[in-house]
Scaffold this active site. Structure first.
Site, PDB file in Angstrom:
ATOM      1  N   HIS A   1     -43.108 -43.118  68.560  1.00 17.78           N
ATOM      2  CA  HIS A   1     -42.953 -41.754  69.055  1.00 17.78           C
ATOM      3  C   HIS A   1     -43.230 -40.705  67.969  1.00 17.78           C
ATOM      4  O   HIS A   1     -42.567 -40.690  66.930  1.00 17.78           O
ATOM      5  CB  HIS A   1     -41.522 -41.586  69.556  1.00 17.78           C
TER       6      HIS A   1
ATOM      7  N   HIS B   1     -45.118 -30.844  67.727  1.00 15.64           N
ATOM      8  CA  HIS B   1     -44.195 -30.950  68.860  1.00 15.64           C
ATOM      9  C   HIS B   1     -43.655 -29.613  69.344  1.00 15.64           C
ATOM     10  O   HIS B   1     -43.755 -29.274  70.517  1.00 15.64           O
ATOM     11  CB  HIS B   1     -43.022 -31.871  68.517  1.00 15.64           C
TER      12      HIS B   1
HETATM   13  O1  G3P Z   1     -43.163 -39.534  75.001  1.00 17.70           O
HETATM   14  C1  G3P Z   1     -41.942 -39.055  75.405  1.00 17.70           C
HETATM   15  C2  G3P Z   1     -41.445 -37.890  74.645  1.00 17.70           C
HETATM   16  O2  G3P Z   1     -42.360 -37.520  73.655  1.00 17.70           O
HETATM   17  C3  G3P Z   1     -41.103 -36.720  75.451  1.00 17.70           C
HETATM   18  O3  G3P Z   1     -40.283 -35.828  74.791  1.00 17.70           O
HETATM   19  O4  G3P Z   1     -39.790 -33.784  73.575  1.00 17.70           O
HETATM   20  O5  G3P Z   1     -40.266 -35.860  72.316  1.00 17.70           O
HETATM   21  O6  G3P Z   1     -42.079 -34.653  73.471  1.00 17.70           O
HETATM   22  P1  G3P Z   1     -40.642 -35.005  73.481  1.00 17.70           P
HETATM   23 CA    CA Z   2     -43.972 -35.970  73.037  1.00 19.97          CA
END
Ligand code: G3P
Ligand code: CA
Length: 290
Positions: free
Chosen positions: A40, A82
């Site tokens: 992630h 992000h």
């Molecule tokens: O891939 C799932 C996740 O990235 C969604 O939440 O806020 O980390 O982008 P966020």
């Molecule tokens: Ca994400």
């Protein structure tokens, strides 16, 4: 698109619902129904998120799937970040003190290229940059990785779907084997519908948990339903698997964000096809994933 309730029920009873998944990409559950693990924002527990270092770290740890977030600068460059602000993950406050709230869309690509996107995480990463999507795609390619690409805040960036697809096409990701290494996802259903309409061959994912009554609509334009793990149940996952997506294959489910062994085992027990994690090594150790 139709519901295969009987098949899903039998598969769930056998504990092999995840093995039914085979969306257009390689994002199916691994051997014996073990979920795929996705790093992630890169391996973001071990390197600054959404940087080239974070996907290098994922590769070093032996993970092929990485997730990232794409947004757009004031002068129209796609960049990987992000938050909608540069404040948390760069030194923008020091470099541009008078520019609060430091929104990505208020800065040019040249300005963002000056920022340090690593020091906030650790001095060991001082000098890491906010990558452009082009730079990022080239590193993903060099690392032989696969990409779960999130279009972040698409409501702020009109046309970002078409622009992102154009860049992906220019980089060779919209044909041949690359299509099996790519999933595009968003919290915006409209954005995913747009991606599907523009490039039907692309595997898409919706971030969230539509109601069971809504699933047949989502199955018209998205291959995966990717909810927060806290909102999941085994029954919901089985129900999702019972729908065929736009490519005529069962919808998949990736759960996020799972960083500990107990939660990873619980998510796997629900039959998910993928687990998205800041600590992919922890998940792999818990699940024996590939
Ligand atoms: O891939 C799932 C996740 O990235 C969604 O939440 O806020 O980390 O982008 P966020
Ligand atoms: Ca994400």
């Amino acid at each position: 698109m139709y519901v295969r309730v009987v098949a899903a029920t039998v598969a769930a009873a056998l504990g092999t619902a995840a093995a039914l998944l085979s969306p257009g990409s390689d994002a199916r559950a691994g051997e014996h129904g073990v979920p795929t693990v996705i790093a992630h924002r890169g391996a973001s527990a071990y390197a600054p998120e959404n940087t080239l270092a974070s996907i290098d770290k994922a590769a070093e740890l032996g993970f092929s799937w990485v997730e990232n977030d794409v947004q757009r600068t004031r002068d129209g460059e796609l960049v990987v970040l992000h938050d909608d602000s540069l404040q948390r993950t760069t030194n923008v406050e020091d470099v541009f003190p008078g520019r609060a709230p430091w929104k990505v869309r208020d800065f040019t690509a040249a300005e963002i290229a000056r920022l340090d996107a690593g020091s906030w995480y650790s001095p060991a990463y001082a000098g890491a940059r906010v990558p452009t999507l082009k730079q990022y795609m080239r590193r993903v390619e060099r690392n032989h990785e696969k990409l779960l690409l999130e279009i972040k805040n698409p409501e702020l960036y009109p046309g970002i779907e078409q622009q992102t697809l154009k860049l992906l096409g220019n980089e060779g990701w919209l044909s041949g084997g690359h299509l099996r290494r790519l999933i595009v996802q968003s919290f915006s259903a409209d954005s995913m519908r747009t991606v599907h309409e523009l490039k039907p061959a692309v595997t898409t994912a919706y971030l969230g948990k539509p109601s069971v009554a809504q699933l047949h609509q989502f199955a018209g334009f998205t291959d995966l339903i990717n909810p927060s793990y806290g909102s999941l149940s085994r029954g919901y996952v089985s129900t999702v698997h019972a729908f065929d997506g736009p490519h005529g294959r069962p919808l998949g489910v990736f759960a996020w964000t799972v960083d500990d062994a107990a939660t990873a085992r619980r998510a796997a027990g629900y039959g998910v096809d993928g687990v998205i994690s800041n600590k992919p090594d922890v998940v792999r150790a818990a699940l024996g994933s590939d």
